[in-house]
Enzyme design. Structure first.
Site, PDB file in Angstrom:
ATOM      1  N   SER A 285      -9.587   1.648   2.699  1.00  0.00           N
ATOM      2  CA  SER A 285      -8.741   2.459   1.850  1.00  0.00           C
ATOM      3  C   SER A 285      -7.654   1.655   1.125  1.00  0.00           C
ATOM      4  O   SER A 285      -7.048   2.159   0.199  1.00  0.00           O
ATOM      5  CB  SER A 285      -8.073   3.554   2.683  1.00  0.00           C
ATOM      6  OG  SER A 285      -7.204   2.966   3.649  1.00  0.00           O
TER       7      SER A 285
ATOM      8  N   LYS B 273       0.883  -1.166   0.000  1.00  0.00           N
ATOM      9  CA  LYS B 273       0.000   0.000   0.000  1.00  0.00           C
ATOM     10  C   LYS B 273       0.921   1.216   0.000  1.00  0.00           C
ATOM     11  O   LYS B 273       1.936   1.222   0.716  1.00  0.00           O
ATOM     12  CB  LYS B 273      -0.881  -0.036   1.250  1.00  0.00           C
ATOM     13  CG  LYS B 273      -1.890   1.090   1.352  1.00  0.00           C
ATOM     14  CD  LYS B 273      -2.755   0.937   2.590  1.00  0.00           C
ATOM     15  CE  LYS B 273      -3.889   1.958   2.620  1.00  0.00           C
ATOM     16  NZ  LYS B 273      -4.802   1.737   3.769  1.00  0.00           N
TER      17      LYS B 273
ATOM     18  N   SER C  74      -9.798  -0.691   6.878  1.00  0.00           N
ATOM     19  CA  SER C  74      -9.214  -0.583   5.536  1.00  0.00           C
ATOM     20  C   SER C  74      -8.493  -1.806   4.995  1.00  0.00           C
ATOM     21  O   SER C  74      -8.135  -1.824   3.820  1.00  0.00           O
ATOM     22  CB  SER C  74      -8.277   0.609   5.463  1.00  0.00           C
ATOM     23  OG  SER C  74      -9.034   1.780   5.339  1.00  0.00           O
TER      24      SER C  74
HETATM   25  N1  GLN Z   1     -13.101   4.133   6.224  1.00  0.00           N
HETATM   26  C1  GLN Z   1     -12.477   4.507   7.448  1.00  0.00           C
HETATM   27  C2  GLN Z   1     -11.999   5.930   7.361  1.00  0.00           C
HETATM   28  O1  GLN Z   1     -12.174   6.523   6.352  1.00  0.00           O
HETATM   29  C3  GLN Z   1     -11.336   3.585   7.758  1.00  0.00           C
HETATM   30  C4  GLN Z   1     -10.145   3.823   6.926  1.00  0.00           C
HETATM   31  C5  GLN Z   1      -8.957   3.005   7.342  1.00  0.00           C
HETATM   32  O2  GLN Z   1      -9.089   1.958   7.981  1.00  0.00           O
HETATM   33  N2  GLN Z   1      -7.788   3.506   6.994  1.00  0.00           N
HETATM   34  O3  GLN Z   1     -11.462   6.474   8.272  1.00  0.00           O
END
Ligand code: GLN
Length: 482
Positions: free
Chosen positions: A149, A74, A173
């Site tokens: 994400s 990532k 994410s």
């Molecule tokens: N969707 C959640 C957020 O936008 C989690 C994102 C994540 O785990 N990085 O904060």
């Protein structure tokens, strides 16, 4: 769809390498060729062929546990000499001078980095649509999101480009894109894996994780990255379990708590039924299903969306146009340099989080929002601790629905936040969890989430392995007819 091949998995590719059926360079070439075939997924933001071939030739003589296995990071793991963007314009041109601990450990294990994966900007999002590179797409239906994400990581594994990818999980994410792309995603206990060099979003929630086809593959990768790190004070010194050795533990007598709130309002009944079908397979293998209630779970989204932005607003203060990346020019003075660099460099969602986070931390509102959310966080953690007095694991669907269409939720941040309804509580409590492929609904993947007590990764992975030995929801790739 087509069946998962031997070279598509970490365990299969390791065996093939060991038996001399394939070489590390051929595997790297295969990954790069597949990445090119799947360019329409927009899942890879940087390709690193030279580095990959150099690592592949070094892997030939290496005894590392992942020697010769191609993967992607990532794009929030710092990689020395290779640009790291966090999918943000504000990090334009940033080439880290050092490796994240996760990157260093995977290099040392002989894994072969083929590139960096698309993501939501600074890991803020649930669909991978908040990326300066544009959205990544779901290989099961390119009109749909891969989840976020870690969407690029999930899409590349799901499409059969690489056997595994790294991700990060602050509120879901790793697990959410794993569920929406039909693969296995592991979010370890907070502190099990070093955060050093993993660009921060919300430091008390962020944890590095693994995306792969199988629980067995996640065990191989976790074994390589877990463990104490003097460069991350929040990284646990607790000895690392033998995740691979524990895979065969089975589920006889294992008590799995089926959490009522995970099957509540807003969960697509067909997705809930898929999770129940996967749980029934575990029951058939000897697990005992128990009904459990976690009454504070409905508070997790509001608490998370106060705390995560608060921490983000603080972490992202460092992007000032002076030290890294994008700088607005020309400017009249320092104040304008800060303001314009940040205005030009950050995307809409990141700005929304910085505003919300600054607001909840401000003198007049700190008690009403931030402190209150911290208290709710404690209640949620206590609820989990109580549940684990009577069960070994907790379960529910990972996501409320299957992959949604691109653009479907982009105008409605609250609808987007609701995509995390079953994942964020785990981060608030610092627990480990895994999303395992469950039966498809309407041709799209779904996920079963299993949550363990702190440092329960070995049992989570063994349970996933038991499921995957008996079912084949994980054993398919998209495309290829049929
Ligand atoms: N969707 C959640 C957020 O936008 C989690 C994102 C994540 O785990 N990085 O904060």
């Amino acid at each position: 769809m087509r069946p998962l091949g031997r070279l598509d998995t970490v365990a299969g590719a390791l065996a093939a390498l060991r038996q001399g059926e394939v070489g590390a360079s051929a595997l790297a070439e295969r990954a790069l060729a597949r990445a090119a075939e799947h360019a329409a997924l927009n899942a890879l933001v940087t390709s690193s062929p030279e580095r990959a071939f150099a690592a592949a030739s070094a892997a030939a003589g290496s005894t590392g546990a992942l020697a010769g296995i191609p993967f992607v990071h990532k794009d929030l793991f710092c990689t020395a000499g290779l640009r790291t963007t966090c999918a943000s314009k504000i990090l334009d041109g940033f080439v880290p001078p050092y490796d994240a601990t996760v990157a260093e450990r995977l290099d040392r294990a002989g894994a072969v980095l083929v590139g960096k994966a698309n993501m939501d900007e600074f890991a803020m999002g649930s669909s991978n649509e908040n990326s300066a590179f544009g959205p990544a797409r779901n290989p099961w239906d390119v009109a749909r999101v891969p989840g976020g994400s870690s969407g690029g990581s999930a899409a590349l594994v799901a499409a059969g480009v690489v056997p595994f990818a790294t991700g990060s999980d602050t509120g879901g994410s790793v697990r959410q894109p794993a569920a929406l792309c039909g693969i296995t995603g592991l979010k370890p206990t907070y502190g099990r894996v070093s955060r050093h060099g993993m660009i921060a979003y919300a430091s008390s929630l962020d944890q590095a994780g693994v995306l792969a086809h199988t629980a067995e593959d996640c065990a191989h990768v976790l074994a390589a990255i877990a463990g104490a790190d003097p460069r991350d004070a929040t990284c646990s010194a607790r000895p690392v379990d033998d995740y691979v050795g524990a895979l065969g533990a089975g589920v006889a007598g294992l008590r799995i708590g089926v959490v009522a709130q995970f099957f509540g309002d807003g969960i697509d009944p067909a997705v809930a039924a898929s999770a129940r079908e996967a749980l029934a397979a575990l029951e058939a293998a000897g697990a005992v299903l128990v009904d459990v209630s976690l009454p504070t779970l409905p508070l997790s989204i509001p608490a998370y969306y106060v705390l995560a932005p608060a921490e983000a607003s603080s972490n992202l203060a460092r992007y000032d146009g002076v030290r890294y990346g994008h700088r607005a020019e020309p400017v009249a003075d320092l104040a304008e340099l800060y303001a314009r660099s940040r205005a030009e460099g950050f995307g809409t969602e990141v700005k929304r989080r910085i505003l919300a986070g600054t607001y909840v931390l401000s003198a007049g509102y700190y008690d009403a929002y931030y402190r209150r959310a911290q208290r709710v966080r404690r209640l949620i953690a206590d609820d989990f601790a109580r549940a684990f007095e009577s069960v070994d694991l907790l379960a529910g669907p990972t996501t409320p629905g299957t992959a949604f269409r691109l653009g479907e939720k982009t105008d409605d941040p609250l609808a987007m936040y609701a995509a995390d309804v079953n994942t964020v509580a785990v981060n608030l409590a610092g627990l480990p969890a895994v999303s395992l492929p469950a039966p498809h609904v309407g041709g799209l993947p779904t996920g079963l989430q299993l949550i363990g007590p702190a440092f329960g990764e070995a049992r989570l992975l063994a349970t996933g392995h038991a499921l995957q030995q008996r079912t084949d929801w994980h054993a398919v790739l998209p495309g290829g007819g049929a």
